[in-house]
Motif scaffolding. Structure first.
Motif, mmCIF file in Angstrom:
data_model
loop_
_atom_site.group_PDB
_atom_site.id
_atom_site.type_symbol
_atom_site.label_atom_id
_atom_site.label_comp_id
_atom_site.label_asym_id
_atom_site.label_seq_id
_atom_site.Cartn_x
_atom_site.Cartn_y
_atom_site.Cartn_z
ATOM 1 N N THR A 1 -5.904 -0.753 10.988
ATOM 2 C CA THR A 1 -7.357 -0.153 10.653
ATOM 3 C C THR A 1 -7.984 0.537 11.983
ATOM 4 O OG1 THR A 1 -8.172 -2.180 11.223
ATOM 5 C CG2 THR A 1 -7.798 -1.931 8.874
ATOM 6 N N PHE B 1 -11.789 -5.693 1.276
ATOM 7 C CA PHE B 1 -11.918 -4.632 0.265
ATOM 8 C C PHE B 1 -12.208 -3.276 1.245
ATOM 9 C CE2 PHE B 1 -15.853 -6.699 -0.416
ATOM 10 C CZ PHE B 1 -16.744 -5.876 -0.077
ATOM 11 N N VAL C 1 -3.769 -7.565 -1.815
ATOM 12 C CA VAL C 1 -4.627 -6.599 -1.788
ATOM 13 C C VAL C 1 -5.667 -6.887 -2.932
ATOM 14 C CG1 VAL C 1 -5.475 -4.293 -1.739
ATOM 15 C CG2 VAL C 1 -3.697 -5.050 -0.046
ATOM 16 N N GLU C 2 -5.071 -6.955 -4.119
ATOM 17 C CA GLU C 2 -5.629 -7.038 -5.674
ATOM 18 C C GLU C 2 -6.324 -8.380 -5.428
ATOM 19 O OE1 GLU C 2 -6.725 -8.760 -8.914
ATOM 20 O OE2 GLU C 2 -4.769 -9.601 -8.164
ATOM 21 N N ALA D 1 -7.366 -10.044 -2.850
ATOM 22 C CA ALA D 1 -8.297 -10.201 -1.855
ATOM 23 C C ALA D 1 -9.680 -9.495 -2.361
ATOM 24 C CB ALA D 1 -7.791 -9.366 -0.601
ATOM 25 N N LYS D 2 -9.478 -8.326 -3.029
ATOM 26 C CA LYS D 2 -10.697 -7.633 -3.561
ATOM 27 C C LYS D 2 -11.415 -8.493 -4.590
ATOM 28 C CE LYS D 2 -12.311 -3.174 -5.065
ATOM 29 N NZ LYS D 2 -12.228 -1.840 -5.462
ATOM 30 N N TYR E 1 -4.606 -11.733 7.500
ATOM 31 C CA TYR E 1 -3.704 -10.852 6.443
ATOM 32 C C TYR E 1 -2.363 -11.999 6.309
ATOM 33 C CZ TYR E 1 -0.850 -7.173 4.197
ATOM 34 O OH TYR E 1 -0.130 -6.615 3.385
ATOM 35 N N TYR F 1 -12.452 -1.685 6.580
ATOM 36 C CA TYR F 1 -12.549 -2.853 5.504
ATOM 37 C C TYR F 1 -13.688 -3.539 5.777
ATOM 38 C CZ TYR F 1 -7.949 -1.405 3.709
ATOM 39 O OH TYR F 1 -7.216 -0.776 3.150
ATOM 40 N N GLY G 1 2.386 -7.432 -0.632
ATOM 41 C CA GLY G 1 1.152 -6.861 -0.194
ATOM 42 C C GLY G 1 0.177 -6.201 -1.124
ATOM 43 N N GLU G 2 0.731 -5.590 -2.275
ATOM 44 C CA GLU G 2 -0.273 -5.286 -3.284
ATOM 45 C C GLU G 2 -0.691 -6.562 -4.053
ATOM 46 O OE1 GLU G 2 2.876 -1.446 -4.250
ATOM 47 O OE2 GLU G 2 2.855 -3.142 -5.679
ATOM 48 N N LYS H 1 -1.581 0.260 5.529
ATOM 49 C CA LYS H 1 -0.950 -1.294 5.185
ATOM 50 C C LYS H 1 -2.329 -2.209 5.298
ATOM 51 C CE LYS H 1 3.673 -2.257 6.362
ATOM 52 N NZ LYS H 1 4.395 -2.794 7.495
ATOM 53 N N SER H 2 -3.300 -1.757 4.428
ATOM 54 C CA SER H 2 -4.593 -2.583 4.153
ATOM 55 C C SER H 2 -5.149 -2.990 5.679
ATOM 56 C CB SER H 2 -4.150 -3.701 3.395
ATOM 57 O OG SER H 2 -5.105 -4.746 3.425
#
Lengths: 599, 599
Positions: free
Chosen positions: A213, A22, A12-13, A15-16, A451, A35, A8-9, A208-209
């Motif tokens: 949301t 982001f 997310v990195e 993805a941004k 995701y 987001y 997941g980390e 969780k990103s």
């Protein structure tokens, strides 16, 4: 390099950095639970929505609508969201942070489904386990746990007299407009209505990103059926293989998945309803098509405690990311709950007229009051008395067995001679009856699908001695179909030709990116990491030989390259992006370019 | 039959009956200012959005993003919406209904632009004209007129400590993420970012169907440019003919439209900025393509009073419906207003580094403090003193002209020997500078575009002696491309063949509707009224002759029919729907079917 980061980390990195998604409003410190999809993410998400529309609306012949996201209060009084759409909130007495009480319990005990527990029990569990605030470590024991309504509230128009709510699901927009939609369906069951759009839940602690949301996109289908007559075309998906995790297996300590087909699952009663089975089959194929890894995918049946009281059966589609199973869709048999509720709360008609196969003859108690008697006797109330008599005859014929009959109208009681009422039992021919359709609801979370697709598409390997990361996105959903590069950027002949190819490919319907910045290897890596399936490179070799002009075409996942005549490029790219032809077939037809040219 | 209804009334009736749009939540008495798009409307709207995306995002090579609709308060403090996004409200003392004060004045006096008047003047005008409540007739004279903020407010998370607002325009989602988007654009101007999505304005009195609603869809493009260096490709649209209504002509009693080309309008200075001219040209062609009647379309320049103070020039695209001109898009040169505001209010960087053509040599005052003196003298404050000296040297070199220099750091004042500060003037080489990009904003209202397209597409004529109404929608936006019918519904040969054709056409990418209910004439009328460009009918004549099987293809607008071999159907339909071929050309190639078969 990535060993110390979770899946997941890492996602997310990337993805941004690459413009997938982001945290929104970062310039102002961010807004938790919101987001923004960047250029790549917006395109991927839009492609996922189009693929869903194609399968669940167009191919099924359903009706898609687009309703407002703000709806007035009576809608949610009827749907039950105003009273019951709550999460359990506990506030830290030290730092004031709000937490979901059930999540705290699940995170710190062996209890897996704390959401279904009563509040008092949740308070006891917090005290028994002496749970602490994840933010500051403050003791939560003894703090009250309260219901917190998850709907965002606002006011429609000036003043606060007309509250409105952001819809917590797109479904209500369909249910509330059923009286209109059924007309477009010419009042004939079965039919389905769909909607893709934003929904909102004011989560206590988003996490969780883009998985949980406060603002997200749903794609929902409401299938309206006559429960006694309508059957799905189960044969269409009977052979589709599925991994099922029934409630009984979840309850069993040695429980395991059931690998079966949709047809068998319905026949064996594992899936209790044929419509649910039908949609599981369609969903299985659809998820595979958009790039979910089916080895990390299952259908899990709701446990009795998870289900809404009105739902006869409910299954979730779940994907695995980081070792956790994420709910990415739900398939619920909701009976007539939704339409009945709106029928009760509104003045509109939420039923469908079901024609009998043959008209039926029924006995019906009727009156035909003698108005020349009622009129003089009751004056202005006579018409009300007449209506009351008609209603009573239909409801309770036995009331007409004596010599007089009493009816109530407008708060007063009236006594009428049975002779004057003209009571009798008639035979009537009835051609049908009004029924409230049942609803089967496949409900998809678009953000969670995005995701999952990204998480499952992420791969690392070694090319030319270097580690590279790439997204093996299916051409169905990839933001870009083709990257086009001149081998070097300072040769007019190459850049001009590459520019022409971009125009040709765009005209043929491809989504194309042109890139002439940096080394060719770096440009390949860039497209690998955003998941572009194919890259076309214009080089001198291809333009200067004796034969027809050619370019190289590189497949993302294997980094293999073939040399293809320019005149065949559109045709071949169309074949490989649509899946009609494999890259292996291209390799057999054309010359494979020696490895090492990637760098 | 329609003579006594206005164009708008007729449209609203047809829109509801045929599933284009209708007032939302009608079962609960409706919610003023909220509309639901039915199956036809959702498809039309989605096609309009796709056409916009294709032209303004894909063809322009821009970046599309998807940001949340709820944004936190600081965003709107920076943008100015929290303070200034107001309408003037006056409440009726009798019935409590709220009205837009400026609209009351415009509706009841000769004043055309009451929105730009100060509140006190509006109150005076209400009193002078003795205006009454349109709802109950109550006197409004003397009632206070107040600013009413048009943003829908809500709370993010539990409690009321984090207010959030539904965005009043999609633009802020782009501006606030500029620091991210510029990275995807590799920090290089010019580039554009787009967004299509919902926006919300809590109108005091929504009106005119989907023209002024509380929830609507915008398609916005923010073009970021270096005002000193970047020029649009004006040549691409220089020859596009436009109807302009400049501010000067509006002010002139004998003012008239200026019929010109984009190139000339920019050259003559009628349109003050080349970027605005460029987008007017693209928009003109785009509106024509999606079916706006260009005889009922104009670009109107904002009068000085209408423009925001920071907007150098602003034009609206306007369409005529019911004799009124509706603003359907705006084109504003916004300068650096938006990015500067966010740069001031946030900690993020809203600038772009502009490289000089050649590095420049500049004189720069610097210090190089002797820390071996400052350290012992000021202890822990030495570093702060150093920073303060550096800042002072840059800001005010003259402070170093004496023997000592005073600086303030952390609230205290320090005196330092100029020798210890080591002040000197250096020559430095600078490669560029940070600039705040300027913004040109084409902003389109999608709902109003849909409304205009439907209004302009509506026609009535006579076919087979009967009045028919039809929507002459362009195939680019029509909800359905092709209707397919068996001539009669009870002949298996015809229905089966029609079903096969439906499958073939869908596979070829057409949006198809099948209909076998009612007479063939009635089915044609149904498709005429929803605007389906072509209908294909399978009849016995076509299947039983000697030659290849054939079907009839009917053109909506002229009701002409030709008989076409089934084997050519896909190719010919693709040619006529894409506009590559006209129906006249088909008539020349194939047999025209005798009129009268329509009934």
């Amino acid at each position: 390099m990535s060993a110390d980061r979770t899946e997941g980390e890492r996602l997310v990195e990337l993805a941004k950095r690459r413009g997938y998604f982001f945290g929104a409003s970062g310039a102002y410190g961010g807004a938790s639970g919101f987001y923004t999809f960047g250029p790549q993410g917006a395109a991927l998400k839009s492609n996922v929505e189009d693929a869903w529309r194609e399968r669940f609306t167009v191919q099924e012949g359903n009706f898609e609508i687009e309703a407002p996201t703000i709806m007035p209060e009576p809608v949610f009084e009827a749907s039950g969201h105003l009273d019951g759409f709550d999460d359990m909130l506990v506030e830290c007495p030290e730092c004031g942070t709000s937490h979901r009480a059930d999540h705290l319990i699940e995170d710190n005990t062996d209890i897996e489904d704390a959401e279904s527990l009563p509040i008092s029990e949740v308070e006891d569990l917090i005290a028994d386990h002496d749970l602490q605030c994840p933010n500051c470590g403050g003791r939560l024991s003894g703090e009250p746990v309260e219901d917190f309504n998850l709907m965002f509230e606002t006011n429609i128009g000036p003043g606060s007299s007309t509250p409105g709510y952001l819809r917590p699901e797109t479904a209500q927009g369909i249910f509330v407009e059923f009286p209109r939609i059924k007309e477009y369906a010419r009042n004939s069951l079965p039919f389905g209505a769909t909607q893709i759009g934003r929904a909102y839940r004011n989560e206590i602690s988003p996490r969780k990103s883009i998985v949980r949301t406060r603002e997200f996109t749903q794609a929902e289908l409401e299938q309206f059926v006559d429960p006694e007559r309508d059957e799905p075309d189960l044969a269409d998906v009977a052979d589709v293989e599925v991994t099922l995790y029934p409630a009984s297996e979840q309850a069993d300590e040695d429980g395991s998945y059931v690998e079966t087909t949709v047809g068998e699952a319905v026949e064996d009663g594992i899936v209790g309803d044929a419509w649910i089975g039908y949609f599981l089959g369609i969903a299985q194929e659809w998820y595979q098509r958009v790039g979910v890894d089916m080895d990390r995918f299952r259908f899990r049946q709701h446990l009795a405690g998870e289900r809404a009281h009105y739902a006869a059966d409910c299954w979730d589609a779940e994907s695995e990311v980081d070792g956790d199973w994420i709910e990415i869709a739900g398939f619920a048999y909701r009976g007539d709950y939704d339409l009945s509720k709106h029928g009760e709360h509104s003045d509109d008609d939420f039923t469908i007229f079901r024609q009998f196969d043959e008209p039926k003859t029924v006995e019906k108690s009727v009156v035909d009051p003698d108005m020349s008697v009622l009129g003089p006797e009751f004056g202005g109330d006579a018409a009300d008395v007449q209506s009351a008599l008609e209603e009573l005859a239909d409801r309770d014929p036995s009331a007409f067995e004596g010599e007089t009959v009493r009816v109530t109208a407008g708060g007063d009681t009236y006594e009428v001679d049975v002779d004057v009422a003209n009571f009798r039992v008639e035979e009537q021919t009835v051609s049908g009856e009004h029924i409230t359709p049942h609803v089967i609801e496949p409900s998809f979370g678009v953000d969670r699908t995005v995701y999952t697709i990204l998480a499952h598409a992420y791969h690392e390997d070694e090319v030319d001695g270097e580690t590279r990361s790439y997204l093996s996105l299916s051409p169905t959903v990839a933001p870009t179909d083709v990257g086009v590069f001149p081998l070097v950027s300072n040769v007019e002949e190459l850049t001009a030709r590459a520019g022409d190819l971009v125009d040709d490919l765009r005209e043929s319907g491809f989504s194309v990116v042109y890139d002439d910045s940096g080394s060719i290897g770096r440009r390949y890596r860039r497209q690998d990491e955003v998941g572009t399936p194919f890259c076309v490179t214009v080089d001198r070799d291809g333009l200067e030989g004796d034969g027809p002009d050619s370019v190289t075409v590189r497949e993302r996942d294997t980094a293999r390259q073939v040399r293809i005549p320019v005149e065949s490029l559109v045709t071949e790219l169309r074949a490989v992006t649509s899946g009609d032809r494999s890259f292996d077939a291209l390799v057999e037809t054309y010359d494979l370019v020696a490895p090492g040219t990637d760098a």
